[in-house]
Design a protein around this motif. Structure first.
Motif, PDB file in Angstrom:
ATOM      1  N   ASP A 153       0.116  -4.747   2.143  1.00 48.13           N
ATOM      2  CA  ASP A 153      -1.357  -4.970   2.393  1.00 48.13           C
ATOM      3  C   ASP A 153      -1.970  -6.246   2.179  1.00 48.13           C
ATOM      4  OD1 ASP A 153      -4.172  -4.411   2.195  1.00 48.13           O
ATOM      5  OD2 ASP A 153      -4.120  -4.018  -0.072  1.00 48.13           O
ATOM      6  N   MET A 154      -1.131  -6.805   1.150  1.00 47.41           N
ATOM      7  CA  MET A 154      -1.763  -8.370   1.036  1.00 47.41           C
ATOM      8  C   MET A 154      -0.442  -9.106   1.196  1.00 47.41           C
ATOM      9  SD  MET A 154      -3.845 -10.650  -0.118  1.00 47.41           S
ATOM     10  CE  MET A 154      -5.066  -9.631  -1.221  1.00 47.41           C
ATOM     11  N   SER A 191      -5.566 -10.277   3.279  1.00 51.55           N
ATOM     12  CA  SER A 191      -5.681  -8.807   2.988  1.00 51.55           C
ATOM     13  C   SER A 191      -5.550  -7.914   4.306  1.00 51.55           C
ATOM     14  CB  SER A 191      -6.800  -8.716   2.161  1.00 51.55           C
ATOM     15  OG  SER A 191      -8.008  -8.678   3.058  1.00 51.55           O
ATOM     16  N   ASP A 192      -5.268  -6.724   4.114  1.00 46.86           N
ATOM     17  CA  ASP A 192      -5.040  -5.726   5.351  1.00 46.86           C
ATOM     18  C   ASP A 192      -4.442  -6.036   6.406  1.00 46.86           C
ATOM     19  OD1 ASP A 192      -7.229  -3.630   4.371  1.00 46.86           O
ATOM     20  OD2 ASP A 192      -8.507  -5.563   4.343  1.00 46.86           O
ATOM     21  N   ARG A 252       0.645  -1.217  -0.156  1.00 47.58           N
ATOM     22  CA  ARG A 252      -0.001  -0.003   0.090  1.00 47.58           C
ATOM     23  C   ARG A 252       0.720   1.393  -0.018  1.00 47.58           C
ATOM     24  NH1 ARG A 252      -5.101  -0.384   2.233  1.00 47.58           N
ATOM     25  NH2 ARG A 252      -4.753  -2.051   3.409  1.00 47.58           N
TER      26      ARG A 252
END
Length: 506
Positions: free
Chosen positions: A305-306, A311-312, A242
């Motif tokens: 991010d992944m 995810s997240d 990200r």
């Protein structure tokens, strides 16, 4: 004396009141409106009932393995035979927010000897983004990690060091089994607290570091064995980063729920409270938790991010980071302001209590609204034939702030009707579910269950996804978008609001 008693009583009752209020959203919601909860419910159905159901065995396989993502799974395996699958999941998931609020307060009590007014501000973080997204094992793991950290701080003394370390070797392993990220949070915080305690007596920082590592290294024995003998992740899984600018803006989303202005205002209020407390001469910082906050901040900046299909992995740390930033400072007792001693603390306590109570009241209202929306959408599940080849599509939008969390309701059809769920996950090293039909797995990896009606970047539209559905899919469940949407080649079976079930017309 008569004035001091009500103040002390209100400060004692405020934490208990917030723990009770934190149960209200999950208590009054008809269905828990968490994004990934349906997906979890589906794979838990395979875990609990797969060996006895030929319909489930047609679509899915399941085999136990040692992975650091099993907290809720193991508890459901224990409770489901007694309570039933959905009641067991509901009970466990509903206990996570009150447990997390109590854990923040326990940590404040262990570090400062009291539950500070700033600690009361941490209560709404139990309903922050990770819980709203339905990251169940992570959310449970954070609550357990905070409880263990409070116990670690309380036991941290030279006289009982051996007993402390021996007790935490199995506890650290169980936390790792619950969730890897939660174990990492505990490890960072325990290192920070222990290092700053050692730094106070050691002749130099390197000596303090060496002592800290000697204390903490035994806690890695369980996770090390887990990594050695457990199931590893797929090294070819995609890793996405990200941009740093987006990481900064993500702070405004930590309390994202149903109303964007209200949620952003709440996040900014917490950030403002942290900025004031860390700079104000009226507060003192606990050095251990302050260091933990700084280290978690750098971990947030460095994490992708992944990662390994999850995810997240970075933004799920943010509520815990903000929580540590709120717990680290404590108002000084020896205030020399013009006000009467303790008066400003009473005002601060009242303000924190009102803020958290209002946030939790807002969560309760939103959970009732969204829970009814979930309940209406699920009314069509009874019309799904048992063991059906069902594709579930959620009509998504390109909006950044989308409170609709029904993308994984297909898991309810899997759990209740043992149908195929097009939104299930099967990530090596993270989930124990296996999808038997490789062709369907490849198709829904390309055509996501979240699909827009019109153009939205490079994502396939709903009409493109429906036109490309494999022939073996004979039932279609569309959630969101226009009610009773006309779909060529498919006949209407049942509709409930914007939730519509179709059958393929052969």
């Amino acid at each position: 004396m008569t004035k001091a008693m009500p103040i002390r009583t209100s400060r004692a009752l405020a934490p208990l009141l917030l723990v009770l209020l934190s149960a209200c959203p999950v208590l009054f919601a008809p269905v828990l409106p968490l994004l990934d909860l349906g997906g979890h419910l589906g794979h838990l159905a395979v875990q609990v009932d797969g060996g006895r159901s030929p319909e489930l065995a047609r679509w899915y396989g399941f085999s136990w393995a040692l992975v650091p993502n099993l907290g809720v799974d193991l508890l459901v395996q224990t409770l489901a035979p007694w309570l039933g699958l959905e009641p067991a999941v509901r009970l466990l998931v509903s206990l996570i927010p009150p447990l997390q609020v109590a854990a923040w307060f326990a940590l404040s009590k262990s570090v400062h000897g009291r539950i500070t007014p700033l600690a009361l501000l941490a209560a709404p973080l139990a309903y922050a983004l990770p819980y709203q997204m339905g990251f169940l094992n992570f959310s449970l793991g954070v609550a357990v990690a905070l409880m263990l950290l409070a116990l670690w701080v309380r036991l941290d003394c030279p006289e009982g060091r051996t007993a402390q370390v021996l007790a935490f070797v199995p506890l650290a392993f169980l936390l790792w089994v619950c969730h890897l990220s939660a174990f990492g949070i505990f490890g960072i915080a325990a290192f920070s607290v222990t290092f700053m305690h050692q730094r106070a007596t050691a002749p130099s920082a390197p000596v303090a570091l060496a002592r800290t590592l000697a204390i903490l290294l035994p806690l890695l024995s369980g996770p090390a064995a887990g990594f050695a003998f457990g199931t590893q992740g797929d090294p070819h899984e995609q890793t996405l980063w990200r941009p740093l600018v987006q990481k900064g803006f993500a702070l405004a989303k930590i309390l994202r729920d149903l109303w964007q202005p209200w949620d952003v205002a709440g996040a900014l209020a917490l950030i403002g409270a942290v900025a004031w407390a860390w700079r104000s001469p009226r507060c003192r910082l606990d050095p251990g938790l302050a260091l933990a906050t700084v280290l978690l901040f750098f971990a947030y900046l460095l994490l992708p991010d992944m990662l390994q299909g999850f995810s997240d992995t970075d933004t799920r740390l943010l509520p815990t980071l903000v929580g540590f930033a709120l717990i680290a400072p404590a108002p000084r007792r020896d205030d020399n302001a013009r006000q009467a001693p303790g008066r400003w603390l009473a005002h601060l306590t009242l303000a924190a209590l009102l803020f958290s109570a209002m946030r939790l009241a807002g969560n309760t209202v939103s959970y009732v609204i969204l829970g009814r929306q979930f309940d209406r959408a699920l009314a069509v599940v009874d019309a799904v034939p048992r063991g059906a080849a069902l594709a579930t599509l959620f009509i998504d939008t390109c909006e950044r702030w989308n409170p609709d969390r029904r993308a994984h309701l297909g898991g309810y059809a899997l759990a209740r009707r043992h149908a195929y769920d097009s939104g299930q996950w099967a990530i090596p090293g993270g989930h124990l579910l296996q999808i038997r039909d490789a062709a369907l797995n490849r198709f829904f990896a390309r055509y996501d269950v979240r699909t827009p009606l019109g153009a939205c970047g490079q994502r396939p539209t709903a009409s493109q996804t429906i036109a490309a559905l494999p022939a073996k899919i004979d039932r279609l469940w569309i959630i969101g978008g226009p009610p009773r949407l006309a779909v060529a080649g498919w006949g209407l079976v049942r509709a409930s609001g914007d939730s519509t079930l179709y059958r393929r017309i052969r």
